[in-house]
Every structure is written in structure tokens, then in C-alpha cells.
Scaffold this motif. Structure first.
Motif, PDB file in Angstrom:
ATOM      1  N   CYS A 160       0.847  -1.193   0.000  1.00 58.62           N
ATOM      2  CA  CYS A 160       0.000   0.000   0.000  1.00 58.62           C
ATOM      3  C   CYS A 160       0.879   1.238   0.000  1.00 58.62           C
ATOM      4  O   CYS A 160       2.074   1.177   0.317  1.00 58.62           O
ATOM      5  CB  CYS A 160      -0.946   0.011   1.200  1.00 58.62           C
ATOM      6  N   SER A 161       0.283   2.352  -0.354  1.00 60.24           N
ATOM      7  CA  SER A 161       1.001   3.625  -0.349  1.00 60.24           C
ATOM      8  C   SER A 161       1.050   4.180   1.068  1.00 60.24           C
ATOM      9  O   SER A 161       0.345   3.714   1.969  1.00 60.24           O
ATOM     10  CB  SER A 161       0.291   4.624  -1.261  1.00 60.24           C
ATOM     11  N   ARG A 162       1.855   5.187   1.258  1.00 59.82           N
ATOM     12  CA  ARG A 162       1.931   5.827   2.565  1.00 59.82           C
ATOM     13  C   ARG A 162       0.590   6.472   2.939  1.00 59.82           C
ATOM     14  O   ARG A 162       0.199   6.462   4.099  1.00 59.82           O
ATOM     15  CB  ARG A 162       3.051   6.875   2.564  1.00 59.82           C
ATOM     16  N   GLN A 163      -0.125   6.997   1.952  1.00 58.24           N
ATOM     17  CA  GLN A 163      -1.416   7.611   2.272  1.00 58.24           C
ATOM     18  C   GLN A 163      -2.428   6.558   2.699  1.00 58.24           C
ATOM     19  O   GLN A 163      -3.190   6.768   3.645  1.00 58.24           O
ATOM     20  CB  GLN A 163      -1.963   8.405   1.081  1.00 58.24           C
ATOM     21  N   VAL A 164      -2.465   5.420   2.011  1.00 55.01           N
ATOM     22  CA  VAL A 164      -3.376   4.350   2.413  1.00 55.01           C
ATOM     23  C   VAL A 164      -3.041   3.873   3.820  1.00 55.01           C
ATOM     24  O   VAL A 164      -3.930   3.636   4.647  1.00 55.01           O
ATOM     25  CB  VAL A 164      -3.332   3.183   1.402  1.00 55.01           C
ATOM     26  N   ALA A 165      -1.756   3.725   4.114  1.00 56.12           N
ATOM     27  CA  ALA A 165      -1.353   3.308   5.457  1.00 56.12           C
ATOM     28  C   ALA A 165      -1.805   4.319   6.506  1.00 56.12           C
ATOM     29  O   ALA A 165      -2.289   3.947   7.582  1.00 56.12           O
ATOM     30  CB  ALA A 165       0.160   3.120   5.519  1.00 56.12           C
ATOM     31  N   ALA A 166      -1.649   5.590   6.198  1.00 54.18           N
ATOM     32  CA  ALA A 166      -2.088   6.633   7.124  1.00 54.18           C
ATOM     33  C   ALA A 166      -3.599   6.589   7.322  1.00 54.18           C
ATOM     34  O   ALA A 166      -4.106   6.735   8.441  1.00 54.18           O
ATOM     35  CB  ALA A 166      -1.662   8.003   6.595  1.00 54.18           C
ATOM     36  N   PHE A 167      -4.317   6.397   6.227  1.00 58.27           N
ATOM     37  CA  PHE A 167      -5.774   6.306   6.298  1.00 58.27           C
ATOM     38  C   PHE A 167      -6.214   5.120   7.159  1.00 58.27           C
ATOM     39  O   PHE A 167      -7.087   5.253   8.039  1.00 58.27           O
ATOM     40  CB  PHE A 167      -6.347   6.166   4.884  1.00 58.27           C
ATOM     41  N   LEU A 168      -5.606   3.943   6.946  1.00 58.15           N
ATOM     42  CA  LEU A 168      -5.990   2.753   7.701  1.00 58.15           C
ATOM     43  C   LEU A 168      -5.652   2.899   9.178  1.00 58.15           C
ATOM     44  O   LEU A 168      -6.428   2.493  10.049  1.00 58.15           O
ATOM     45  CB  LEU A 168      -5.307   1.514   7.116  1.00 58.15           C
ATOM     46  N   SER A 169      -4.508   3.479   9.469  1.00 55.30           N
ATOM     47  CA  SER A 169      -4.128   3.692  10.864  1.00 55.30           C
ATOM     48  C   SER A 169      -5.143   4.586  11.567  1.00 55.30           C
ATOM     49  O   SER A 169      -5.615   4.282  12.675  1.00 55.30           O
ATOM     50  CB  SER A 169      -2.737   4.328  10.938  1.00 55.30           C
ATOM     51  N   ALA A 170      -5.504   5.681  10.936  1.00 60.29           N
ATOM     52  CA  ALA A 170      -6.470   6.608  11.541  1.00 60.29           C
ATOM     53  C   ALA A 170      -7.842   5.960  11.671  1.00 60.29           C
ATOM     54  O   ALA A 170      -8.553   6.174  12.659  1.00 60.29           O
ATOM     55  CB  ALA A 170      -6.559   7.887  10.709  1.00 60.29           C
ATOM     56  N   SER A 171      -8.222   5.141  10.692  1.00 58.79           N
ATOM     57  CA  SER A 171      -9.536   4.496  10.748  1.00 58.79           C
ATOM     58  C   SER A 171      -9.633   3.537  11.935  1.00 58.79           C
ATOM     59  O   SER A 171     -10.694   3.427  12.562  1.00 58.79           O
ATOM     60  CB  SER A 171      -9.826   3.744   9.442  1.00 58.79           C
ATOM     61  N   VAL A 172      -8.534   2.858  12.248  1.00 57.50           N
ATOM     62  CA  VAL A 172      -8.532   1.960  13.405  1.00 57.50           C
ATOM     63  C   VAL A 172      -8.666   2.758  14.687  1.00 57.50           C
ATOM     64  O   VAL A 172      -9.478   2.432  15.570  1.00 57.50           O
ATOM     65  CB  VAL A 172      -7.247   1.112  13.427  1.00 57.50           C
ATOM     66  N   ARG A 173      -7.887   3.811  14.815  1.00 56.45           N
ATOM     67  CA  ARG A 173      -7.916   4.599  16.047  1.00 56.45           C
ATOM     68  C   ARG A 173      -9.220   5.383  16.194  1.00 56.45           C
ATOM     69  O   ARG A 173      -9.642   5.692  17.305  1.00 56.45           O
ATOM     70  CB  ARG A 173      -6.695   5.521  16.095  1.00 56.45           C
TER      71      ARG A 173
ATOM     72  N   ASP B  52      -9.201  14.033  13.477  1.00 62.78           N
ATOM     73  CA  ASP B  52      -8.919  14.041  14.919  1.00 62.78           C
ATOM     74  C   ASP B  52      -7.747  13.137  15.275  1.00 62.78           C
ATOM     75  O   ASP B  52      -7.140  13.284  16.342  1.00 62.78           O
ATOM     76  CB  ASP B  52     -10.156  13.593  15.706  1.00 62.78           C
ATOM     77  N   PHE B  53      -7.430  12.209  14.369  1.00 66.76           N
ATOM     78  CA  PHE B  53      -6.317  11.293  14.607  1.00 66.76           C
ATOM     79  C   PHE B  53      -5.166  11.521  13.635  1.00 66.76           C
ATOM     80  O   PHE B  53      -4.368  10.627  13.373  1.00 66.76           O
ATOM     81  CB  PHE B  53      -6.812   9.842  14.529  1.00 66.76           C
ATOM     82  N   GLY B  54      -5.109  12.735  13.116  1.00 64.04           N
ATOM     83  CA  GLY B  54      -3.942  13.154  12.357  1.00 64.04           C
ATOM     84  C   GLY B  54      -3.963  12.876  10.879  1.00 64.04           C
ATOM     85  O   GLY B  54      -2.966  13.139  10.191  1.00 64.04           O
ATOM     86  N   TYR B  55      -5.073  12.337  10.346  1.00 59.14           N
ATOM     87  CA  TYR B  55      -5.127  12.068   8.904  1.00 59.14           C
ATOM     88  C   TYR B  55      -6.002  13.112   8.220  1.00 59.14           C
ATOM     89  O   TYR B  55      -7.191  13.233   8.522  1.00 59.14           O
ATOM     90  CB  TYR B  55      -5.690  10.669   8.629  1.00 59.14           C
ATOM     91  N   HIS B  56      -5.399  13.843   7.286  1.00 59.90           N
ATOM     92  CA  HIS B  56      -6.111  14.900   6.568  1.00 59.90           C
ATOM     93  C   HIS B  56      -6.195  14.491   5.094  1.00 59.90           C
ATOM     94  O   HIS B  56      -5.242  14.646   4.332  1.00 59.90           O
ATOM     95  CB  HIS B  56      -5.400  16.238   6.733  1.00 59.90           C
ATOM     96  N   HIS B  57      -7.346  13.954   4.738  1.00 55.96           N
ATOM     97  CA  HIS B  57      -7.511  13.296   3.435  1.00 55.96           C
ATOM     98  C   HIS B  57      -7.265  14.244   2.271  1.00 55.96           C
ATOM     99  O   HIS B  57      -6.653  13.864   1.272  1.00 55.96           O
ATOM    100  CB  HIS B  57      -8.931  12.722   3.356  1.00 55.96           C
ATOM    101  N   TYR B  58      -7.736  15.471   2.388  1.00 56.92           N
ATOM    102  CA  TYR B  58      -7.684  16.380   1.249  1.00 56.92           C
ATOM    103  C   TYR B  58      -6.399  17.187   1.186  1.00 56.92           C
ATOM    104  O   TYR B  58      -6.181  17.935   0.232  1.00 56.92           O
ATOM    105  CB  TYR B  58      -8.900  17.317   1.285  1.00 56.92           C
TER     106      TYR B  58
ATOM    107  N   ASN C 237       0.162  15.084   2.561  1.00 48.27           N
ATOM    108  CA  ASN C 237       1.404  15.411   1.845  1.00 48.27           C
ATOM    109  C   ASN C 237       2.425  14.285   1.874  1.00 48.27           C
ATOM    110  O   ASN C 237       3.544  14.449   1.383  1.00 48.27           O
ATOM    111  CB  ASN C 237       2.032  16.694   2.411  1.00 48.27           C
ATOM    112  N   GLY C 238       2.050  13.151   2.494  1.00 47.84           N
ATOM    113  CA  GLY C 238       2.975  12.026   2.487  1.00 47.84           C
ATOM    114  C   GLY C 238       4.050  12.084   3.514  1.00 47.84           C
ATOM    115  O   GLY C 238       4.920  11.214   3.585  1.00 47.84           O
ATOM    116  N   ALA C 239       4.039  13.118   4.342  1.00 47.06           N
ATOM    117  CA  ALA C 239       5.112  13.241   5.327  1.00 47.06           C
ATOM    118  C   ALA C 239       4.988  12.196   6.417  1.00 47.06           C
ATOM    119  O   ALA C 239       5.985  11.815   7.030  1.00 47.06           O
ATOM    120  CB  ALA C 239       5.079  14.626   5.953  1.00 47.06           C
TER     121      ALA C 239
END
Length: 446
Positions: free
Chosen positions: A203-216, A429-435, A438-440
Motif C-alpha cells: 500500500c502507499s503511505r497515504q493508504v497506510a495513514a488512512f488505515l491507521s487513523a480508521s482503526v484509532r 482528529d487522529f492526524g489524517y487529513h484526506h484532502y 502530503n505524504g510526510a
């Protein structure tokens, strides 16, 4: 005691020494029992290790006395490892299970083995037993001491599924086929994290960030895909994102996830379903176990794989307060998950209609994460990827959903679509800003 089996130990000698150690172990256990002492599993293994060492040394002494043959220390160590593997691991199969590149081992009788490797190769493997009867005995032995209850494998119980100590999944069939057949799917990534999946190209870094935030954010997710696409691996990596102080219940047909061993969570209860073998204990289904979690103060309920009515119990549990549930489910497409749930509902005790099942899924389920195996044009090898992520939007006779991420062959990753993310505020609220991602990784990497 060493944990891996050597490759050049005579099988007949190993079998003879195993029988000798086994007899000594039974006698020692009898003596402990007669004195009112009961040996636990760890104590029994420690005693067996000492008996193996003693038995191998006695064998070496006999060889020297009777044949003037010196058995080197290295050979003795190899024999000890082989006897240990025969008693507490997977005997001659253990060498394959210890190979980090082995992905699947498929066995048809004692002398036909096919090994699939992570790079896609399929080769003939070594014989795993001297006879089909010996193979049956090996599998039966594994069935008696892995898992939470002994599992018979015989003419009245021809199917067996269990988790091996290393986390591999074993499925065996006998008495309804020409020869005993065994399939082992190795668990190559037992402690994997989402950032590891990024490195692997899953997965991409954005997908990983999205999944992490979705769990939390406690979104309830179903991880879907065909067999062997990495659903359990992704499930493990998402479990790692659950806050450490939560109380986790895992529910499986055969223990596999082993969340406690990941080291990130202490309050973990692993539940295992039990088939009825005509004995006094009776059957305990996955659905039974899911319902039981409702009175166990579970923060999260995780069903390793939904293959039947337990999905209805899980969705009901989610609506009853156990938000953030996770499960895996077999499906050919991301949208096919909803019809799959409906088909299970029709077969459940509740006998829900397909429409009612869709309504239940729309209320309880929030995300579907779909995986697929694709061929990497750069290497020509298969790669498992997150292929699509869908959000549940509501219900209109069937579940309504929209694709948030879809696979792009140009990048070999699931990329964000233009669909509106309905839970954007929750994830922010858990640090993921979809729109404005920036991949950081600052929003999800901890």
C-alpha cells in the motif's frame, strides 16, 4: 532446546529415539502424577528437552561401546534438534517451515510435496514421511497439542484445521481422497506493521495513514479478497494500531492471530471455536463466541475470518457498542462483500432476508478494504496490494457505497478518488487529513 530441524538426520533413527524419549516422558509423568504433581505444558517441554539430551547421549555411548564409532557433538546436536522437531514441532516439515522464503507447502501423501516460494517459484520438495501412515500420525500428533483443545483426525473427522506454533495454518483432508492431503500456509510476517507494508509495496503511505487513523477512530472494517492475497497480514498490521490500553477479543476457528505475541497489547483474550466430535463437550461456534464478548467488556472484537453466520453476530455486536471491529472475508470484489454477508445471513439461525442483511451491514460496517494479487510489470512477479477501499454510504434496498481509493496500474497502488470522505472529521482528529495529505507521515507514524 533448538527450534529448527537439521536436514541430514536418518528418519529411522529419529523415529527410534523419539519413541524412546516418549516412553521415558510417559514414565516420568506417571511418577509425578503418583506423587500428586501435575506438569504444565512448559514444564513438560523442559523435561522432554532434558530427556532428549540424555537419550541422544546414551545412543552416542552405545555407538562407541558396541561399534567403536564416535558420534560427534555436532551430530548429537542435530539428532537432538530432529527429535525435538518430531515431538513438539512438525518433524521433517520443520525445515521447510523454518525457511523464511517458503510461502505454501502442499503435500499429497508422504512422497509428493510442492513448495511455493515468496518470489512465485513452485518446486518439488522433499519427502515428509516414510509412509502415508507416518504422515497421518504426524498430523494427528500436531492436532493433539496445538490450539486450545485436542482435534481428532480420523475416518469420522476427515477434515482438520489448526495453527502451528510458528503461526502457519495447516489444513488436512483424509479418508475422502486417495491419499492424505495437507496444505500449509506460512505466516511470513507475524509482527508486521503498516509501515512495513508500505516498504513491501502493498500500500502507499497515504493508504497506510488512512488505515491507521480508521482503526484509532474505531471504524468497523472488513478486509476482503481472494485466498492468499494477504488479508490476515493486513489485519495483523491494523491490529497494531489499536491503542495499547484497549481490551481485545480475538475469535478464530483455529488460533492464528496471536495478538499477545506481537508485544503491543497486554489485555488480549484469544477465543477458539470448538467442533463437536460426539463427545460430552459439544460444539462452540464462532457466533457463540462473538455473542459472549458482549458481556466481557470488550473494547474490540476481531474475527479472524468470517465464513458464515458469525458475521451477523459481529455486526450486531458492533451496533451493540463494540465499535472498531475488524474481520476478514473472502470475496471476489469489494462490492461483492455485501452480497457475501447477505448470503451468510440467509443461512444463519436468524434466517435474515437478504434485504435485512444489507440493512444491517449498512448500519454496522463502515469500510471495506479489498486486496488483490497483481503482476508487477517491473519484475514480472505477483505482488499483493490494497486494490480498493470503499466507504459505506447508506442503504437503499442494498448497501450503498463509494470508492475512496482505487488501484492505478501506473503507480501500482490504490490512489484516492474524488469521492467525498464522510468520516473526514473523525480521521482528522487522529492526524489524517484526506484532502491535504502530503505524504510526510507525521499524522500517523508513531
Amino acid at each position: 532446546m533448538p527450534l529448527s530441524q537439521p536436514t541430514a538426520t536418518p528418519p529411522e533413527l529419529v523415529a527410534e529415539l523419539r519413541r524412546e524419549v516418549g516412553a521415558a516422558l510417559v514414565e516420568q509423568k506417571r511418577r509425578y502424577a503418583s506423587s500428586g504433581t501435575s506438569l504444565g505444558g512448559d514444564d513438560e517441554r523442559q523435561l522432554a528437552g532434558a530427556l532428549i539430551t540424555e537419550t541422544v547421549r546414551s545412543y552416542a555411548a552405545r555407538q562407541l561401546a558396541e561399534c567403536s564409532r564416535v558420534v560427534p557433538e555436532g551430530v548429537q546436536a542435530d539428532l537432538s534438534r530432529a527429535v525435538w522437531a518430531a515431538m513438539f514441532q512438525a518433524d521433517r516439515l520443520q525445515a521447510l517451515l523454518d525457511d523464511p522464503e517458503v510461502e505454501n507447502v502442499n503435500i499429497i501423501g508422504c512422497d509428493t510435496t510442492f513448495v511455493k516460494y515468496a518470489d512465485g517459484r513452485k518446486v518439488r520438495g522433499p519427502h515428509v514421511a516414510e509412509s502415508d501412515d507416518e504422515l497421518v500420525e504426524l498430523v494427528r500428533r500436531l492436532g493433539t497439542w496445538v490450539g486450545l483443545s485436542s482435534r481428532p483426525w480420523d475416518i469420522t473427522n476427515p477434515f482438520l484445521r489448526l495453527r502451528l506454533p510458528d503461526g502457519s495454518r495447516l489444513a488436512a483432508i483424509g479418508w475422502v481422497c486417495d491419499r492424505p492431503t495437507v496444505s500449509i500456509r506460512r505466516n511470513r510476517h507475524p509482527r508486521i506493521r503498516l509501515d512495513d507494508l508500505v516498504e513491501l509495496g502493498t500500500c502507499s503511505r497515504q493508504v497506510a495513514a488512512f488505515l491507521s487513523a480508521s482503526v484509532r477512530a474505531r471504524l468497523t472494517s472488513a478486509i476482503a479478497g481472494d485466498q492468499g492475497v494477504g488479508k490476515t497480514t493486513l489485519l495483523r498490521s491494523m491490529i497494531r494500531e489499536i491503542p495499547a490500553d484497549e481490551r481485545i477479543f480475538t475469535i478464530e476457528a483455529s488460533l492464528e492471530l496471536d495478538v499477545a505475541a506481537m508485544g503491543a497489547h497486554d489485555d488480549v483474550v484469544a477465543l477458539e471455536a470448538r467442533r463437536s466430535y460426539g463427545d460430552e463437550w459439544g460444539e462452540i461456534t464462532l457466533a457463540d463466541l462473538v455473542r459472549e464478548t458482549l458481556i466481557q467488556d470488550a473494547s474490540r472484537v476481531i474475527v479472524g475470518e468470517c465464513r458464515g453466520p458469525e458475521i451477523i453476530a459481529l455486526l450486531n455486536a458492533t451496533l451493540g457498542g463494540s465499535g472498531g471491529s475488524l474481520t476478514t472475508i473472502h470475496a471476489k470484489t469489494a462490492t461483492g462483500v455485501f452480497n457475501r454477508i447477505a448470503s451468510f445471513a440467509v443461512q444463519s439461525e436468524e434466517r435474515l432476508s437478504a434485504e435485512t442483511a444489507h440493512m444491517l451491514a449498512a448500519d454496522a460496517l463502515e469500510l471495506v478494504v479489498f486486496l488483490r494479487s497483481v503482476r508487477d510489470p517491473r519484475t514480472g512477479l505477483p505482488r499483493r496490494v490494497v486494490h480498493e477501499i470503499r466507504q459505506v454510504d447508506g442503504f437503499d434496498r442494498v448497501v450503498q457505497s463509494s470508492a475512496l481509493f482505487t488501484f492505478d496500474p501506473a503507480t501500482m497502488q490504490a490512489e484516492p478518488t474524488d469521492a467525498e470522505l464522510t468520516c473526514a472529521t473523525q480521521l482528522a482528529d487522529f492526524g489524517y487529513h484526506h484532502y491535504s495529505f502530503n505524504g510526510a507521515g507525521s499524522g500517523w507514524r508513531r
